[in-house]
Motif scaffolding. Structure first.
Motif, short mmCIF file in Angstrom:
data_model
loop_
_atom_site.label_atom_id
_atom_site.label_comp_id
_atom_site.label_asym_id
_atom_site.label_seq_id
_atom_site.Cartn_x
_atom_site.Cartn_y
_atom_site.Cartn_z
N UNK A 147 0.83 -1.21 0.00
CA UNK A 147 0.00 0.00 0.00
C UNK A 147 0.86 1.26 0.00
N UNK A 148 1.95 1.25 0.76
CA UNK A 148 2.83 2.43 0.79
C UNK A 148 3.49 2.66 -0.56
N UNK A 149 4.03 1.61 -1.15
CA UNK A 149 4.72 1.77 -2.43
C UNK A 149 3.74 2.11 -3.55
N UNK A 150 2.56 1.51 -3.52
CA UNK A 150 1.57 1.82 -4.56
C UNK A 150 1.07 3.25 -4.43
N UNK A 151 0.81 3.70 -3.21
CA UNK A 151 0.37 5.08 -2.99
C UNK A 151 1.40 6.07 -3.51
N UNK A 152 2.63 5.88 -3.12
CA UNK A 152 3.68 6.83 -3.53
C UNK A 152 3.92 6.77 -5.03
N UNK A 153 3.90 5.57 -5.61
CA UNK A 153 4.14 5.45 -7.05
C UNK A 153 3.02 6.10 -7.86
N UNK A 154 1.77 5.85 -7.48
CA UNK A 154 0.65 6.46 -8.20
C UNK A 154 0.64 7.97 -8.05
N UNK A 155 0.96 8.47 -6.86
CA UNK A 155 1.02 9.91 -6.65
C UNK A 155 2.09 10.55 -7.52
N UNK A 156 3.25 9.92 -7.60
CA UNK A 156 4.32 10.45 -8.45
C UNK A 156 3.93 10.40 -9.93
N UNK A 157 3.26 9.33 -10.33
CA UNK A 157 2.86 9.21 -11.73
C UNK A 157 1.84 10.28 -12.10
N UNK B 190 10.73 22.29 -22.21
CA UNK B 190 10.36 21.23 -21.27
C UNK B 190 10.27 19.88 -21.97
N UNK B 191 9.76 19.91 -23.20
CA UNK B 191 9.65 18.68 -23.99
C UNK B 191 11.03 18.07 -24.22
N UNK B 192 11.99 18.93 -24.63
CA UNK B 192 13.34 18.45 -24.90
C UNK B 192 14.01 17.95 -23.63
N UNK B 193 13.76 18.63 -22.52
CA UNK B 193 14.36 18.21 -21.25
C UNK B 193 13.81 16.86 -20.80
N UNK B 194 12.52 16.64 -21.01
CA UNK B 194 11.93 15.33 -20.69
C UNK B 194 12.55 14.25 -21.56
N UNK B 195 12.73 14.55 -22.84
CA UNK B 195 13.33 13.59 -23.75
C UNK B 195 14.76 13.25 -23.33
N UNK C 249 15.17 21.72 -12.84
CA UNK C 249 15.73 20.71 -11.95
C UNK C 249 14.65 19.82 -11.38
N UNK C 250 13.56 20.42 -10.90
CA UNK C 250 12.51 19.63 -10.30
C UNK C 250 11.73 18.84 -11.35
N UNK C 251 11.68 19.35 -12.58
CA UNK C 251 11.09 18.57 -13.65
C UNK C 251 11.90 17.30 -13.90
N UNK C 252 13.23 17.44 -13.94
CA UNK C 252 14.10 16.27 -14.15
C UNK C 252 13.99 15.31 -12.98
N UNK C 253 14.07 15.83 -11.76
CA UNK C 253 14.00 14.96 -10.58
C UNK C 253 12.66 14.25 -10.49
N UNK C 254 11.59 14.97 -10.83
CA UNK C 254 10.26 14.38 -10.77
C UNK C 254 10.13 13.23 -11.77
N UNK C 255 10.55 13.47 -13.01
CA UNK C 255 10.46 12.42 -14.02
C UNK C 255 11.41 11.27 -13.71
N UNK C 256 12.63 11.59 -13.27
CA UNK C 256 13.60 10.55 -12.94
C UNK C 256 13.09 9.68 -11.79
#
Length: 935
Positions: free
Chosen positions: A421-431, A771-776, A871-878
């Motif tokens: 439940x903890x891992x699923x909650x955190x993973x879904x929230x991040x997604x 932002x698109x290029x940074x995500x890529x 930075x937070x876009x990269x960290x969030x996606x990573x």
């Protein structure tokens, strides 16, 4: 949740996921459960005195007075041959094959030998550090009967049995792998001293040199054959001593050795070990042509009978009948009855008697006892009756042993469910956080719908009840089962949000946009990402995961190249007068880096062999080493060092480049002149320290003089540059010599792929925004890093872990230091790629500052804020891409918990997944900490 502080949100979610993963690990691999806790502890099964009204005569001690157990660590089944161990091969009375259970590492295997039961899989982790003393074993039974046991060798025995040996001589440092001969020589000296005495009953000798040679030099090293001859001489000395007439010598191994020299997996070279018996009563000597296979756990009850002590309460195994050929038929049947009765008591503690009586093995048990009784009452011994009783006892014991071993697995479902439940909650929230238009917005800051949440609670209660009803979840108390409804409801709520968000993305798409979406890079990225997750549901694809990355990453890069140069390619094929148009040739020349990038992938793919199923693959390192072409290996090392130094030129000043050159030359000197390695290592660490000091001193000085936002950005850029440079230098030292070339190859591949992404932004800024290029770039970094992880020769097999880097420059074993160096070497691709991505992101911001100030009229403060968002876009996606596959894998583990390959394939992968998340967690903390300091 305050959206102005997204780093805190990411840190909390990642911490929640890491904590949940560790909790899942403890629940799925319980480390505290022992065999005594499962079956209880008593004085052992009482020896039978009656059989269905017939009195039984308890046999007196008719076996050898002294037993020597000689364990040669990592002795493979095919090592004792006429050429490698001639004396042992010619003089062994019995040559048996023992099947070893996984994990094939020392500590759990010693547990199995002493207790007669399969160890927990978590023992593979405990093997590297703390070891808990056992509560019952063969050695405990010897001490209870006041019999003397002596030990010399691997200190793991002393950690398992701290008070059970009358005398012990353990190695000072058993984990120091560069000790090939000294430790074994000390054991042989102790053997010569003890073998003259008659006050002991059981002598254990554990030689480690063969295993150390395999780890460092591989299974085909010349030192392997020298060590085997040394062991053969030890065996000869034992069998020719004057007291051997009353002794029994057993030669075996705790585990085998894979072809690469390591162990820990389930390859046939690791799970098959020899068992050689030597005694003076030997009449016929059986060679390998008459090979009989037994289980390693069968040693515990067999040795208990030979040494005339009670079978340990922990034993779940059978007797090895080849040990009792010189016993009378009556004695053999008695001991078979004794062991069978012991196992019957175990099965009756596990299952009700009504269930047991309905099974086929219960009829074997009754038939064996009836034949045994008939044999005892008959005036004339009948060989047919004896064999019938013997065979029924043996097949009954084998069947019960298998069932008890399978039911030994106990899961802590309370921990597992909470962890899921903890891992699923955190993973879904991040997604959900990634999929929002503003990636910095936390999903929990939306308007909360009470109605939807109550519906989710109702659905969670139904799911919770059904899981308990069908025994899919087995919590220890009703309260814990009820409390699970809340996190399950939150998970369902987030799943509903995710479903709605996907519908909002898919349904409004116009036909024109749908046509473009089918061919766009996001479609390819999402497809590749889901393919990579789906492969975790197959045991074969987990074993051969490198094939997945070897296919997906080049596919992504080829698609990216096609997006950049599709006009060039189109004109190349359509124009019939291509050679007359120099412009097109120049455009084709511009693709040279892209072509070189693909060629580098092909070269790196064939640098190491990490296939586990025998597929033919060109392995350059092995080929050069076997044919003696060491010049080419040295050339690859030198090329890698020079290329790495050349690529570092853009990150360092001339003075720093000089220190880097001295540092890299010391690496070459260390590899080429092992006579004086200390001098080279001293120069290396001085060079790394000097390089770091130059950078850090500049950062400290600039930070003291410049407090502006632009100055903070420059300082952070210098700091990232320092960490990247030092990490690359340390990786060059830790890598195998031929793998050093992977470091510049990684940097070049990242640099080239980033240029291809930037070209897309330059060509069409409306379609490809920043932002698109940074995500890529972030997704490319993840894929390239994972591909280079397997380029090093790593696999999901524990036997391929390279422990040699952990001992560079040290003369004794230190768990923390060795573990840190091994981790830096194993995950250097992920660490270096992550650092390079962050450095590239900040460096791009600084380099484009004049242009953006002229066109967009931005200030230095706005630049810093823009950099912070990136930075937070990269960290969030990573973070999300690192967490989602692991969260899915935890669910798959539960679904496959009774799978045939759960401990040979899925469990090792779980260890790698958990450890990789911890490595990223530390990277994340350090990065955000640096940014907070300079903010």
């Amino acid at each position: 949740m305050d959206k102005t502080n997204p780093s805190c949100f990411l840190f909390c979610m990642l911490t929640l996921f890491v904590g949940g993963s560790l909790l899942f690990f403890l629940g799925f691999f319980p480390a505290t459960q022992t065999l005594v806790e499962i079956y209880g502890n008593d004085n052992g099964t009482a020896r039978p005195t009656r059989l269905d009204g017939v009195n039984l005569k308890v046999p007196s001690a008719s076996g050898p007075k002294q037993v020597i157990l000689l364990i040669i660590d990592a002795l493979r089944l095919d090592f004792p041959t006429a050429s490698k161990m001639p004396y042992s091969y010619d003089n062994a009375c019995k040559f048996l094959s023992l099947k070893v259970d996984i994990p094939t590492v020392t500590m759990p295997r010693l547990k199995s030998i002493a207790t007669g039961a399969v160890s927990n899989f978590i023992d593979i982790v405990l093997n590297l550090g703390h070891t808990t003393a056992l509560k019952d074993s063969l050695l405990h039974r010897l001490k209870a009967k006041e019999k003397v046991a002596i030990f010399a060798g691997d200190r793991t025995w002393i950690e398992l049995f701290p008070h059970e040996f009358s005398r012990h001589y353990e190695n000072i440092d058993s984990f120091f792998v560069y000790d090939f001969f000294l430790g074994d020589t000390n054991i042989t000296d102790i053997l010569k001293q003890e073998i003259r005495q008659n006050d002991w009953h059981f002598l254990i000798l554990h030689y480690l040199g063969l295993d150390h040679i395999g780890h460092v030099e591989g299974s085909e090293s010349a030192n392997i054959f020298e060590k085997l001859l040394e062991m053969d001489k030890v065996i000869e000395d034992i069998t020719k001593n004057e007291n051997f007439e009353n002794q029994l010598l057993l030669v075996t191994a705790d585990h085998g050795m894979r072809n690469g020299g390591g162990h820990g997996g389930n390859e046939k070279e690791e799970i098959n070990v020899p068992l050689l018996l030597f005694q003076t009563k030997c009449s016929t000597k059986e060679k390998r042509s008459a090979l009989v296979e037994r289980n390693q756990i069968d040693l515990a009850p067999t040795l208990s009978v030979v040494l005339d002590v009670d079978i340990p309460e922990t034993s779940l195994s059978c007797l090895i009948p080849e040990f009792f050929e010189f016993y009378t038929q009556e004695e053999q049947l008695y001991y078979l009855l004794y062991n069978s009765q012991h196992l019957m008591n175990k099965i009756l503690k596990k299952f009700p008697i009504n269930y047991v009586q309905q099974q086929a093995y219960y009829q074997w048990w009754l038939e064996a006892r009836n034949s045994h009784k008939h044999f005892l009452l008959s005036n004339i011994s009948s060989l047919v009756t004896f064999e019938k009783a013997k065979q029924n006892y043996m097949r009954f014991s084998k069947e019960i042993s298998q069932q008890l071993t399978q039911t030994l697995v106990e899961f802590e479902y309370d921990f597992i469910v909470i962890a899921l439940t903890l891992t699923t909650l955190s993973a879904l929230t991040l997604l959900l956080n990634v999929l929002f238009e503003n990636p910095l917005l936390c999903v929990m800051s939306k308007r909360f719908s009470i109605t939807v949440f109550l519906r989710c609670c109702f659905m969670a209660a139904i799911i919770n009840y059904l899981c308990h009803y069908f025994n899919y979840i087995d919590t220890r108390s009703l309260l814990i089962g009820i409390l699970l409804i809340l996190p399950m409801a939150f998970s369902l709520y987030l799943l509903w949000d995710l479903f709605q968000l996907i519908l909002q993305i898919i349904l409004p798409l116009s036909p024109k946009f749908k046509a473009h979406f089918k061919l766009s890079i996001p479609t390819v990225l999402m497809t590749i990402f889901f393919i990579q997750i789906a492969t975790r549901g197959s045991s074969s694809l987990i074993e051969e995961e490198h094939w997945t990355w070897y296919y997906l990453t080049p596919t992504l890069l080829i698609f990216l190249i096609a997006q950049n140069y599709h006009n060039n390619i189109k004109h190349f094929w359509r124009n019939q007068r291509l050679r007359e148009k120099l412009l097109l040739w120049r455009q084709a020349f511009e693709m040279r880096n892209a072509i070189l990038l693909l060629l580098i992938i092909v070269f790196c793919r064939h640098l190491n062999r990490n296939d586990t199923r025998g597929f033919y693959v060109v392995d350059l390192a092995t080929i050069f080493r076997r044919k003696g072409y060491t010049f080419y290996l040295d050339l690859i090392l030198l090329t890698g060092l020079i290329t790495l130094w050349w690529l570092l030129r853009r990150y360092n000043s001339p003075l720093q480049m000089f220190t880097c050159l001295v540092t890299l030359l010391s690496v070459f000197g260390y590899r080429q002149s092992p006579i004086y390695p200390g001098i080279s290592l001293f120069i290396f660490w001085c060079g790394v320290l000097t390089t770091a000091c130059i950078h850090y001193s500049d950062v400290c000085c600039n930070r003291g003089r410049n407090h502006s936002s632009l100055g903070a950005t420059f300082n952070l850029l210098e700091l990232l540059k320092t960490n990247l440079t030092c990490c690359l230098l340390v990786s060059a030292l830790l890598h195998d010599p031929h793998n050093v070339i992977l470091l510049p190859a990684l940097i070049f591949m990242l640099e080239t792929s980033y240029q291809l992404c930037d070209n897309l932004y330059i060509k069409d800024k409306r379609l490809y925004n920043r932002s698109y290029v940074l995500i890529l770039k972030t997704v490319l970094t993840i894929f390239i890093a994972n591909t280079f992880y397997f380029f090093q020769g790593n696999t999901n097999k524990l036997s391929t872990i390279n422990i040699n880097p952990g001992y560079i420059g040290i003369k004794s074993y230190n768990a923390l230091f060795v573990g840190t160096l091994i981790t830096l070497n194993m995950y250097c691709a992920q660490i270096n790629a992550f650092l390079y991505l962050l450095w590239h992101m900040f460096n791009t911001q600084v380099q484009t500052l004049p242009i953006r100030q002229e066109k967009e009229q931005i200030t230095n403060t706005q630049l810093f804020e823009s950099t912070e968002e990136d930075l937070y876009l990269v960290l969030n996606l990573y973070t999300t891409t690192a967490v989602i596959p692991v969260a899915v894998y935890w669910w798959l583990l539960i679904a496959f918990r009774y799978h045939l390959f759960i401990y040979s394939v899925f469990a090792p992968k779980a260890i790698y997944e958990c450890f990789q998340i911890l490595v990223f967690y530390l990277n994340f903390i350090i990065t955000t900490l640096y940014f907070k300091i300079f903010k």
